[in-house]
Design a protein around this motif. Structure first.
Motif, short mmCIF file in Angstrom:
data_model
loop_
_atom_site.label_atom_id
_atom_site.label_comp_id
_atom_site.label_asym_id
_atom_site.label_seq_id
_atom_site.Cartn_x
_atom_site.Cartn_y
_atom_site.Cartn_z
N GLY A 104 28.38 -51.69 77.30
CA GLY A 104 29.65 -50.98 77.37
C GLY A 104 29.71 -50.01 78.54
N TRP A 105 28.59 -49.34 78.82
CA TRP A 105 28.50 -48.43 79.95
C TRP A 105 28.75 -49.16 81.27
CZ3 TRP A 105 25.32 -48.02 84.22
CH2 TRP A 105 25.27 -46.77 84.86
N ALA A 106 28.10 -50.34 81.42
CA ALA A 106 28.26 -51.12 82.66
C ALA A 106 29.68 -51.66 82.79
CB ALA A 106 27.25 -52.25 82.69
N MET A 107 30.26 -52.12 81.69
CA MET A 107 31.61 -52.67 81.74
C MET A 107 32.62 -51.59 82.12
SD MET A 107 31.69 -55.35 78.54
CE MET A 107 33.32 -55.94 78.97
N ARG A 108 32.36 -50.36 81.75
CA ARG A 108 33.25 -49.27 82.13
C ARG A 108 33.22 -49.04 83.63
NH1 ARG A 108 31.96 -42.89 81.09
NH2 ARG A 108 33.72 -42.03 82.26
N TYR A 109 32.02 -49.05 84.23
CA TYR A 109 31.89 -48.72 85.64
C TYR A 109 32.26 -49.89 86.56
CZ TYR A 109 29.80 -44.22 84.66
OH TYR A 109 29.62 -42.92 84.25
N MET A 110 32.56 -51.06 85.99
CA MET A 110 33.02 -52.16 86.83
C MET A 110 34.30 -51.80 87.57
SD MET A 110 32.46 -55.67 84.66
CE MET A 110 33.64 -55.21 83.38
N PHE A 111 35.05 -50.87 87.03
CA PHE A 111 36.35 -50.51 87.59
C PHE A 111 36.32 -49.17 88.34
CE2 PHE A 111 36.88 -52.94 83.66
CZ PHE A 111 37.51 -54.07 84.17
N TYR A 112 35.11 -48.74 88.69
CA TYR A 112 34.95 -47.46 89.38
C TYR A 112 34.16 -47.65 90.67
CZ TYR A 112 36.62 -44.75 85.38
OH TYR A 112 37.39 -44.20 84.39
N SER A 113 34.43 -46.80 91.62
CA SER A 113 33.55 -46.65 92.77
C SER A 113 32.60 -45.51 92.45
CB SER A 113 34.38 -46.33 94.03
OG SER A 113 33.52 -46.06 95.11
N TYR A 114 31.36 -45.86 92.20
CA TYR A 114 30.40 -44.86 91.74
C TYR A 114 29.05 -45.13 92.39
CZ TYR A 114 27.59 -42.05 88.50
OH TYR A 114 26.73 -41.13 87.96
N PRO A 115 28.64 -44.28 93.32
CA PRO A 115 27.37 -44.49 94.01
C PRO A 115 26.14 -44.02 93.23
CG PRO A 115 28.44 -42.55 94.87
CD PRO A 115 29.38 -43.13 93.86
N GLY A 116 26.34 -43.56 92.00
CA GLY A 116 25.21 -43.09 91.20
C GLY A 116 25.06 -41.60 91.19
N TYR A 117 25.86 -40.91 91.95
CA TYR A 117 25.82 -39.45 91.97
C TYR A 117 27.22 -38.96 92.36
CZ TYR A 117 25.35 -40.53 96.90
OH TYR A 117 25.55 -41.06 98.16
N VAL A 153 20.89 -50.39 100.69
CA VAL A 153 20.15 -49.16 100.96
C VAL A 153 20.81 -47.97 100.28
CG1 VAL A 153 19.24 -49.99 103.15
CG2 VAL A 153 21.43 -48.82 103.12
N GLN A 154 21.96 -48.18 99.65
CA GLN A 154 22.65 -47.13 98.93
C GLN A 154 22.95 -47.61 97.52
OE1 GLN A 154 26.40 -45.99 100.59
NE2 GLN A 154 26.78 -44.37 99.09
N LYS A 175 18.97 -54.73 93.13
CA LYS A 175 18.94 -53.94 94.36
C LYS A 175 20.19 -53.08 94.52
CE LYS A 175 17.82 -57.27 97.28
NZ LYS A 175 17.35 -57.91 98.54
N LEU A 176 21.27 -53.45 93.85
CA LEU A 176 22.46 -52.59 93.86
C LEU A 176 22.26 -51.36 92.98
CD1 LEU A 176 25.23 -55.34 93.72
CD2 LEU A 176 24.77 -53.80 95.63
N PHE A 177 21.53 -51.53 91.87
CA PHE A 177 21.25 -50.40 90.99
C PHE A 177 20.06 -49.59 91.48
CE2 PHE A 177 23.86 -52.81 88.02
CZ PHE A 177 24.55 -51.81 87.35
N PHE A 178 19.03 -50.29 92.01
CA PHE A 178 17.80 -49.63 92.46
C PHE A 178 17.50 -50.13 93.88
CE2 PHE A 178 17.60 -50.43 87.88
CZ PHE A 178 17.55 -49.13 87.40
N PRO A 179 18.10 -49.54 94.89
CA PRO A 179 17.99 -50.06 96.26
C PRO A 179 16.56 -50.21 96.74
CG PRO A 179 19.66 -48.33 96.11
CD PRO A 179 18.92 -48.33 94.80
N VAL A 180 16.32 -51.32 97.45
CA VAL A 180 15.02 -51.59 98.07
C VAL A 180 15.27 -51.65 99.56
CG1 VAL A 180 13.03 -53.14 98.15
CG2 VAL A 180 14.36 -52.92 96.03
N SER A 181 15.09 -50.54 100.25
CA SER A 181 15.48 -50.44 101.66
C SER A 181 14.65 -51.36 102.54
CB SER A 181 15.35 -49.00 102.16
OG SER A 181 14.04 -48.52 101.96
#
Length: 299
Positions: A29-42, A262-263, A250-256
């Motif tokens: 449910g948390w992930a489905m909510r953020y599908m419609f948001y621009s959210y870089p994690g902070y 990378v973000q 890699k989108l959730f936990f970037p591996v530069s």
């Protein structure tokens, strides 16, 4: 007393229901909510409607990862299941030391994927890998092969995946084989059937229900697998081994170092994860439909 008996089922199922709610339903449910948001994690979250899905539609890297996933899953399944079935048939017979061999073949299933991948890196390393050293030593090749390069990386990943999965499916096939009555084989032997005919006309048909379940498990596991790829190639080189769920990771936990994201992009990652789950679901439903049609034809 009756009240205690009535509450017992709920008490016993509560831990599993609680863990399912906390570890599966809530994150979904948390992930489905953020599908419609621009959210870089902070910072602040910005509602962007369907922009994540529009971006996904134009994301060539993702759609290439879908193709890579189908190639990876197809190669893994095509190689793993026949080998596992043959091993199960052999180890189901009166082979001396069969219990030891079963344990040896099953051992890769319980080994950490990270540890297994590091071992295979030592084997397939292009410069001083064990495999290249032996191939050069015995004159099979004259120069080192880049097993993790653009040409052979996907093949190498499939081989590693097959090695890690054979024992698990072998065990499932063994369980199915041990439920086949021995008198069926004895009757076939009296009629003059050899080992090959027994396998084709008795073993395979009577393994039908078990085989359907095993193929389903193999499809879902192969489509979602990415751990060894993440350790060995991180989706490289130049995206040749990038698979769907590694891209999501890699989108959730970037591996530069992989040259990928990378973000952190939780909003877009949620949309990508949702579409990836839909693809796995469609493939699974397609398999269900096909197996159902085959059953109707056989009947």
């Amino acid at each position: 007393m009756k009240r205690k008996h009535a509450l017992a089922p709920y008490i016993l199922t509560f831990p599993s229901l609680f863990l399912t709610l906390v570890l599966s339903i809530y994150p979904l449910g948390w992930a489905m909510r953020y599908m419609f948001y621009s959210y870089p994690g902070y910072g602040a979250k910005t509602f962007n409607g369907l922009d994540n899905f529009r971006r996904l539609y134009e994301d060539e890297t993702y759609w290439q990862s879908v193709i890579n996933t189908l190639v990876y899953a197809g190669g893994k399944i095509i190689l793993t299941l026949p080998i596992a079935l043959v091993l199960a048939v052999i180890l189901n017979g009166a082979l001396r030391g069969r219990h030891l061999f079963r344990a040896i073949y099953f051992l890769p299933t319980v080994i950490s994927t990270a540890v297994m991948s590091v071992v295979f890196y030592v084997i397939f390393n292009s410069y001083n890998g064990i495999l290249n050293q032996y191939l050069v030593k015995y004159g099979i090749i004259h120069s080192n092969i880049d097993w993790l390069g653009t040409k052979f990386a996907m093949l190498t990943m499939i081989i590693i995946a097959v090695w890690g999965a054979i024992g698990n499916y072998m065990l499932l096939f063994l369980a199915g084989l041990q439920n086949i009555p021995q008198d069926v084989y004895e009757s076939a032997a009296i009629d003059g059937a050899n080992g090959w005919k027994k396998f084709i006309y008795i073993t395979v048909p009577m393994l039908g229900p078990v085989l359907q379940m095993i193929v389903l498990l193999a499809i879902t596991a192969a489509l979602k697998g990415y751990e060894s790829i993440m350790v060995l190639t991180e989706g490289g080189p130049i995206g040749k081994t990038e698979v769907m769920y590694l891209y999501v990771y890699k989108l959730f936990f970037p591996v530069s170092s992989a040259g990928g994201a990378v973000q952190q992009q939780i909003g877009y990652g949620s949309a990508v994860g949702f579409v990836s789950a839909l693809i796995v679901g469609v493939v699974t439903l397609g398999y269900f439909y096909l197996s159902k049609r085959l059953n109707q034809i056989n009947e």
